[in-house]
Motif scaffolding. Sequence first.
Motif: not given
Length: 628
Positions: A157-159, A163-164, A349-351
């Motif tokens: 989740i942190a990873l 990303q943004s 977010w899908l991934m």
Amino acid sequence: MDSSHNSKERLSTLALAALGVVYGDIGTSPLYAVKEVFSGAHHPIPITPENVLGILSLIFWALMIVVTVKYISFIMRADNKGEGGIMALMAMALRNLPEGSRSRRLVLLLGLFGAALFYGDGVVSPSISVLSAVEGLEVITPSFKPFIIPITLGVLIALFMMQSRGTASVGRLFSPVMLLWFCTLATLGLINIIDTPTVLNAVNPYYGARFLLESPMLGFLSLGAVVLALTGAEALYADMGHFGRKPIQMIWFCLVLPALVINYFGQGALLLSNPAAIENPFYLLAPAWAMYPLIGLATIAAVVASQAVITGAFSMTQQAMQLGYTPRLQLLHTSGARIGQIYIPAINWLMLIVIIALVLGFRSSTNLAAAYGIAVTGTMLTTSILAYFVAHKLWGWNPWYAFFGALPFICIDIALFSASSVKIIDGGWFPLIFGLTLLLLLTTWKRGRALLQKRLSEEAIELSPFIRSMGSDSGITRVAGTAVYLTSNLNGVPHAMLHSLKHYKVLHERVVLVAVNVLDIPYVGDAQRVYVEPLPNHFWRVKVFYGFMDEPNLPEALDWCAEQGLDFDMMETSFFIGRETLIARVNSEMNFWREKLFIAMTRNASSAADFFKLPANRVVEMGSQILL
């Protein structure tokens, strides 16, 4: 002399950079590959000296034949203007195939299915890599077992939340971390090989062949786990455009291949001397005092591998959008210095949602291993078949030479895919269902867009007589400024123009029809960006060209029209875009349910104004209804 020195220094720098991005996935395979062969839930192999040497021989020669010969020596030569990857290979394979031919449809279907499987690999890879790294805590003490899933989810989740912000900050750590990781792999393996040097006999292919011949069914089933040592091979080709062929080849031969082989042989040596080490042969290579640092390093390496896969998914989606296989999605740039660093929120977010579901559903790297092999081997098989078409149709090889050149690789890929398919019930169904779902979406979008363009063309008014009728005696008022109409059909009057005339009863004094064309090459130079054609009565026709990895910026492209006599003042220019409301109908050329799906995808696509980076205060959208 200085030039030669600088060239070698640059090659070394690129090779080190490639280490941090390209080899993360295959570099974390030692965490789980050997363990899955001998203790996995899917047809484990008994631990005997013959079996250990046989499996190590299969892993060694798989790395040599599939990765070294197929990808490093052959497939990487099939570059599309320096770019690699399944979409680039598909574009090359399609180049000389006639429209509507059976071969073209086959290549298109294979390429899209390979791309869909890549996304399946993209969600399984971070899950199994991080989970297998964190599972090292259980080796230290079983009391850590309840915390493995929460820690894994926290890391993932942190990873994805990072990303943004872009990959630049994480990217600085990529190369040093992976350099330390591969050196650690080699060191741990070498220590155990020194204790049991007989394991080196596995280099002899005799042991692998004997294992397969003496126990054909057991050997066949073992291939489904052996393939885990090859995960990430496709990344060598996909990331070629970022670093070039030579740096990737150089770091493979100089560091990655030796480190992987030594570590696998080290795990084999440990099993020969202590079969009980199968509990986790990778972590048990290390002394007890090094366990915590090794788990930390493995987790970071898994994050690096996951980051490379996520970045690859963003890049693949961008290419698919450019080639017209997916709806336009919001795409953000995360770096002002490097144009290739992008972030696509919807894909991100899908991934993450799918990965969380995978970790919670499968709950261990052993269970996830069943889901992994199908995606990897399916993509490999697709690549081999597409490479045949490139060699025959594009490079002009004799069809028999191309066939017999690709045949050994195709046979190996089929064997690996078949062995992995045995695990479909145990979890291999996931990447297949995931891939087929994405394939349905990709083909539905492409077919729907073609049907929409056909409907628009059928209803369009021919452009030439319309322009001739717009002279000074037409009675149409011409107002100051420039109107730009985006259209896919430069021979017909855009619907947006007809609606503008209907509502405003005026035309701008200068009207420019613009069509955007995406070519089957990665990039188009600025000098070839536009083609301008003047038409009567102050009309202009402009073709804008992009490569499938270019990032469209229409205002910038239109600036290049000045060299061909067409100047733009953005403060005096209005962009007119058609926004169609689609209506499904029964007995159309596409199934009714697929029409509904296409309409839903269209509604969720981002606007053309955002995609082409048009100034928001200069855009006018004209709506119309289209019956599919």
